[in-house]
Design an enzyme around this catalytic site. Structure first.
Site, mmCIF file in Angstrom:
data_model
loop_
_atom_site.group_PDB
_atom_site.id
_atom_site.type_symbol
_atom_site.label_atom_id
_atom_site.label_comp_id
_atom_site.label_asym_id
_atom_site.label_seq_id
_atom_site.Cartn_x
_atom_site.Cartn_y
_atom_site.Cartn_z
ATOM 1 N N TYR A 104 1.487 -7.036 1.537
ATOM 2 C CA TYR A 104 1.491 -5.997 0.497
ATOM 3 C C TYR A 104 1.502 -6.644 -0.892
ATOM 4 O O TYR A 104 0.718 -6.262 -1.772
ATOM 5 C CB TYR A 104 2.720 -5.109 0.704
ATOM 6 C CG TYR A 104 2.850 -3.931 -0.246
ATOM 7 C CD1 TYR A 104 2.081 -2.771 -0.055
ATOM 8 C CD2 TYR A 104 3.754 -3.949 -1.307
ATOM 9 C CE1 TYR A 104 2.222 -1.678 -0.905
ATOM 10 C CE2 TYR A 104 3.897 -2.857 -2.152
ATOM 11 C CZ TYR A 104 3.127 -1.725 -1.955
ATOM 12 O OH TYR A 104 3.271 -0.640 -2.793
ATOM 13 N N SER A 128 1.716 -1.746 -8.164
ATOM 14 C CA SER A 128 3.140 -1.717 -7.823
ATOM 15 C C SER A 128 3.827 -2.759 -8.698
ATOM 16 O O SER A 128 3.163 -3.673 -9.207
ATOM 17 C CB SER A 128 3.320 -2.105 -6.347
ATOM 18 O OG SER A 128 4.674 -2.428 -6.081
HETATM 19 N N1 LIG Z 1 6.286 5.056 -3.114
HETATM 20 C C1 LIG Z 1 6.538 3.944 -3.788
HETATM 21 O O1 LIG Z 1 7.702 3.565 -3.994
HETATM 22 C C2 LIG Z 1 5.421 3.116 -4.335
HETATM 23 C C3 LIG Z 1 5.744 2.083 -5.222
HETATM 24 C C4 LIG Z 1 4.727 1.303 -5.749
HETATM 25 C C5 LIG Z 1 3.421 1.536 -5.394
HETATM 26 N N2 LIG Z 1 3.140 2.541 -4.518
HETATM 27 C C6 LIG Z 1 1.735 2.732 -4.167
HETATM 28 O O2 LIG Z 1 1.367 4.072 -4.367
HETATM 29 C C7 LIG Z 1 0.273 4.387 -3.494
HETATM 30 C C8 LIG Z 1 0.577 5.696 -2.793
HETATM 31 O O3 LIG Z 1 1.697 5.524 -1.938
HETATM 32 P P1 LIG Z 1 2.749 6.677 -1.634
HETATM 33 O O4 LIG Z 1 4.070 6.163 -2.017
HETATM 34 O O5 LIG Z 1 2.287 7.960 -2.188
HETATM 35 O O6 LIG Z 1 2.741 6.703 -0.045
HETATM 36 P P2 LIG Z 1 1.919 7.623 0.976
HETATM 37 O O7 LIG Z 1 2.079 6.960 2.289
HETATM 38 O O8 LIG Z 1 2.333 9.027 0.824
HETATM 39 O O9 LIG Z 1 0.437 7.498 0.446
HETATM 40 C C9 LIG Z 1 -0.501 6.595 0.907
HETATM 41 C C10 LIG Z 1 -1.773 7.369 1.188
HETATM 42 O O10 LIG Z 1 -2.811 6.473 1.563
HETATM 43 C C11 LIG Z 1 -3.508 7.076 2.640
HETATM 44 N N3 LIG Z 1 -4.246 6.088 3.408
HETATM 45 C C12 LIG Z 1 -3.778 5.151 4.259
HETATM 46 N N4 LIG Z 1 -4.800 4.481 4.814
HETATM 47 C C13 LIG Z 1 -5.934 4.998 4.281
HETATM 48 C C14 LIG Z 1 -7.313 4.736 4.456
HETATM 49 N N5 LIG Z 1 -7.744 3.773 5.301
HETATM 50 N N6 LIG Z 1 -8.213 5.469 3.761
HETATM 51 C C15 LIG Z 1 -7.796 6.451 2.921
HETATM 52 N N7 LIG Z 1 -6.512 6.745 2.713
HETATM 53 C C16 LIG Z 1 -5.593 6.029 3.392
HETATM 54 C C17 LIG Z 1 -2.415 7.740 3.452
HETATM 55 O O11 LIG Z 1 -2.962 8.695 4.363
HETATM 56 C C18 LIG Z 1 -1.581 8.353 2.351
HETATM 57 O O12 LIG Z 1 -2.114 9.607 1.967
HETATM 58 C C19 LIG Z 1 0.119 3.188 -2.556
HETATM 59 O O13 LIG Z 1 -0.935 2.367 -3.016
HETATM 60 C C20 LIG Z 1 1.443 2.466 -2.701
HETATM 61 O O14 LIG Z 1 1.343 1.102 -2.442
HETATM 62 C C21 LIG Z 1 4.104 3.334 -3.982
#
Ligand SMILES: NC(=O)c1ccc[n+]([C@@H]2O[C@H](COP(=O)([O-])OP(=O)(O)OC[C@H]3O[C@@H](n4cnc5c(N)ncnc54)[C@H](O)[C@@H]3O)[C@@H](O)[C@H]2O)c1
Length: 255
Positions: free
Chosen positions: A156, A143
């Protein structure tokens, strides 16, 4: 089809950025293990979509905060597809808590799902890649907050900061095995993790105004970078992070 004959694992692969990565890797020809902890129906829908593309996938329920479950993912990839070439450590959660109010349980959960999973995911994927030979790729979805403080989201930021050093240190250690370790650092992406902002027009307008490109990313715009990093064109990239943030880290507006 630049990833033909490659085998990938994507953790947290049935929603948001993970789902887009799964689909893009499959479109490029990879066979994909889709890790999930909830919504098996979403995983099944993805598997059907990939089947229509003429490619292969396998949904595996596994909690990445547990080493035994991570091993289950590697075993599934090797058992079904014979090898592992690309490990995408994508699963992540937020608690939106600060230094002053984070509980021990919240701290441990965020660190286990975001950082411990990426550390041991890297470790056991790399062991398999070394065993089979031919190198491999580990792609950590970090991130902008691997670098950039976000008050009110301290655990986080700690976890993503840890992933930053995991990427750099493991990248240096594993280079001699031709295992490349790269971080992808999104800014704001339109996924379920951001629903509260997306559903609040005032908050969304404020966010968009702070992003030089003027909008959140689509998950597909992160997935295309991951697919590039998994492919032949990224053979000299390791131990660093590619920020896919619409320029927000360089913006003087900030959040
Ligand atoms: N959306 C954003 O703005 C953003 C920005 C920077 C980084 N990210 C990172 O991208 C990644 C994906 O996030 P996203 O935005 O797609 O959100 P999201 O909530 O759709 O995805 C997160 C996924 O992780 C899974 N998860 C949670 N706990 C888990 C576990 N114990 N075992 C296996 N899977 C598990 C959830 O079920 C979900 O599918 C994350 O690491 C997040 O920190 C997202």
């Amino acid at each position: 089809m630049s990833l033909k004959n490659k085998v990938a694992i994507v953790t947290g692969g049935n929603s948001g950025i993970g789902q887009a990565i799964v689909l893009e890797l499959a479109r490029q020809g990879a066979s994909v293990v889709i890790d999930y902890v909830a919504h098996p129906e979403a995983t099944e829908a993805l598997e059907r979509e990939i089947c229509k593309l003429g490619n292969q996938s396998l949904g595996v329920e596994a909690d990445v905060s547990k080493l035994a479950d991570l091993q289950k993912l590697i075993d599934a990839a090797v058992g079904k597809f014979g090898r592992l070439d690309i490990m995408v450590n994508n699963a992540g959660i937020e608690t939106r808590t600060s230094v002053l109010d984070t509980t021990e349980a919240q701290y441990e959960r965020v660190m286990a799902i975001n950082l411990k999973s990426a550390f041991f995911g890297t470790q056991i994927a790399a062991r398999q890649m070394i065993k089979q030979g031919g190198g491999g790729r580990v792609i950590n979805i970090t991130s902008v907050h691997e670098d950039w403080p976000m008050p009110g989201n301290t655990p986080y930021c700690l976890a993503k900061g840890g992933m930053r050093m995991l990427t750099r240190t493991a990248g240096v250690e594993l280079a001699k095995h031709d295992i490349l370790v790269v971080g992808v650092g999104p800014g704001a992406v339109a996924t379920p993790i951001n629903l509260s902002t997306m559903n609040d027009p005032a908050k969304l307008a404020q966010l968009n105004a702070a992003i030089p490109l003027g909008r959140m990313a689509r998950p597909e715009e992160i997935a295309s970078v991951v697919a590039f990093l998994a492919g032949a064109g990224a053979s000299y990239l390791t131990a660093t992070t590619i920020f896919t943030d619409g320029g927000i880290m360089q913006s003087s507006v900030g959040l």
